[in-house]
Design a protein around this motif. Structure first.
Motif, PDB file in Angstrom:
ATOM      1  N   ASP A 156       0.822  -1.159  -0.207  1.00 46.49           N
ATOM      2  CA  ASP A 156      -0.024   0.053   0.042  1.00 46.49           C
ATOM      3  C   ASP A 156       1.003   1.206   0.016  1.00 46.49           C
ATOM      4  OD1 ASP A 156      -1.916   2.063   0.575  1.00 46.49           O
ATOM      5  OD2 ASP A 156      -3.038   0.875   1.782  1.00 46.49           O
ATOM      6  N   PRO A 157       0.615   2.157  -1.058  1.00 46.98           N
ATOM      7  CA  PRO A 157       1.522   3.465  -1.003  1.00 46.98           C
ATOM      8  C   PRO A 157       0.792   4.480  -0.364  1.00 46.98           C
ATOM      9  CG  PRO A 157       0.200   3.225  -3.282  1.00 46.98           C
ATOM     10  CD  PRO A 157       0.063   1.734  -2.415  1.00 46.98           C
ATOM     11  N   ILE A 158      -0.261   4.152   0.246  1.00 50.43           N
ATOM     12  CA  ILE A 158      -0.991   5.382   0.697  1.00 50.43           C
ATOM     13  C   ILE A 158      -0.896   5.378   2.265  1.00 50.43           C
ATOM     14  CG2 ILE A 158      -3.163   6.233   1.064  1.00 50.43           C
ATOM     15  CD1 ILE A 158      -4.036   5.703  -1.877  1.00 50.43           C
ATOM     16  N   VAL A 159      -0.959   3.889   2.865  1.00 51.47           N
ATOM     17  CA  VAL A 159      -0.820   3.899   4.108  1.00 51.47           C
ATOM     18  C   VAL A 159       0.233   3.092   4.697  1.00 51.47           C
ATOM     19  CG1 VAL A 159      -2.348   2.691   6.117  1.00 51.47           C
ATOM     20  CG2 VAL A 159      -3.596   3.501   4.210  1.00 51.47           C
ATOM     21  N   PRO A 160       1.328   3.625   5.206  1.00 49.83           N
ATOM     22  CA  PRO A 160       2.624   2.874   5.662  1.00 49.83           C
ATOM     23  C   PRO A 160       2.173   1.828   6.788  1.00 49.83           C
ATOM     24  CG  PRO A 160       2.793   5.366   5.567  1.00 49.83           C
ATOM     25  CD  PRO A 160       1.235   5.106   5.274  1.00 49.83           C
ATOM     26  N   ALA A 161       3.216   0.870   6.832  1.00 49.74           N
ATOM     27  CA  ALA A 161       2.574  -0.113   7.681  1.00 49.74           C
ATOM     28  C   ALA A 161       3.010   0.395   9.059  1.00 49.74           C
ATOM     29  CB  ALA A 161       3.829  -1.350   7.541  1.00 49.74           C
TER      30      ALA A 161
END
Length: 213
Positions: A156-161
């Motif tokens: 996911d490029p929007i929600v970092p782990a």
């Protein structure tokens, strides 16, 4: 009334089954999540409310700041508006507010998760597809009666782990029962996570009564 200022969709269902509140992602509208709601709980009444903020022609539930961050003042204002609308529509359609299962995707999931962490007049059950923590949380809520399912994509490029991990921490610190589903894809919805969410909901006991744990 707040209801007069909103675009929404209501689908009748079995009144003995918990209703679904559907909150779309950025650029979506009140129709986007209806098929997903129908898949997750075919017999539930469904209420879907469109965010009234527009950015670059896309519907949202709150604004960004000029530098691309989250406008937390606008978030608070728009969340108050959303809950006012929700209460109006509950009266209109004779829905028991406390029985809502909130289904949110991305922007809609963010609003729902934030409301759980900051408001006392929220809900008890949520399915959040690809949510994120919008800021630090100072208030303390008793979420011991709350069950939440959340998904995150490894790519996911929007929600970092790390951000997703922080949101999970906030919810669990305040007593919520959180189930996490991870997959190797991006910010998209996929069949694997929808199947898992449906299975979780069926086993949760919340389709009949949120007080059954």
């Amino acid at each position: 009334m707040a209801e007069d200022k909103v675009n929404y969709a209501f689908v009748k269902g079995d009144p003995t089954v918990s209703p679904l509140l559907l909150l779309h992602g950025q650029g979506g509208d009140e129709n986007d999540l209806l098929p997903i709601g129908k898949y997750l709980s075919p017999n539930s009444p469904m209420l879907s409310i469109r965010g009234r903020v527009q950015e670059q022609g896309m519907n949202r539930y709150f604004k960004h700041t000029e530098n691309g961050g989250f406008d937390l003042n606008d978030l608070e204002q728009e969340t108050t508006w959303l809950f006012s609308v929700l209460n109006d529509l509950c009266r209109k359609f004779d829905i028991n507010y406390e029985r809502f299962i909130v289904i949110g995707y991305s922007n809609g999931a963010n609003v729902a998760a934030r409301a759980l962490l900051t408001r006392s007049d929220t809900f008890h059950t949520g399915i959040f597809f690809h949510p994120m923590a919008l800021s630090t949380v100072d208030s303390k809520q008793d979420l011991s009666d709350v069950k939440v399912w959340m998904s995150h994509g490894d790519q996911d490029p929007i929600v970092p782990a790390q951000n997703f991990k922080v949101l999970d921490m906030y919810l669990e610190e305040q007593g919520a029962d959180v189930t996490i589903f991870r997959h190797g894809q991006s910010h998209n919805l996929n069949e694997e996570e929808l199947t898992n969410a449906k299975s979780w909901l069926a086993k949760s006991g919340r389709l009949a009564d949120w007080r059954r744990r």
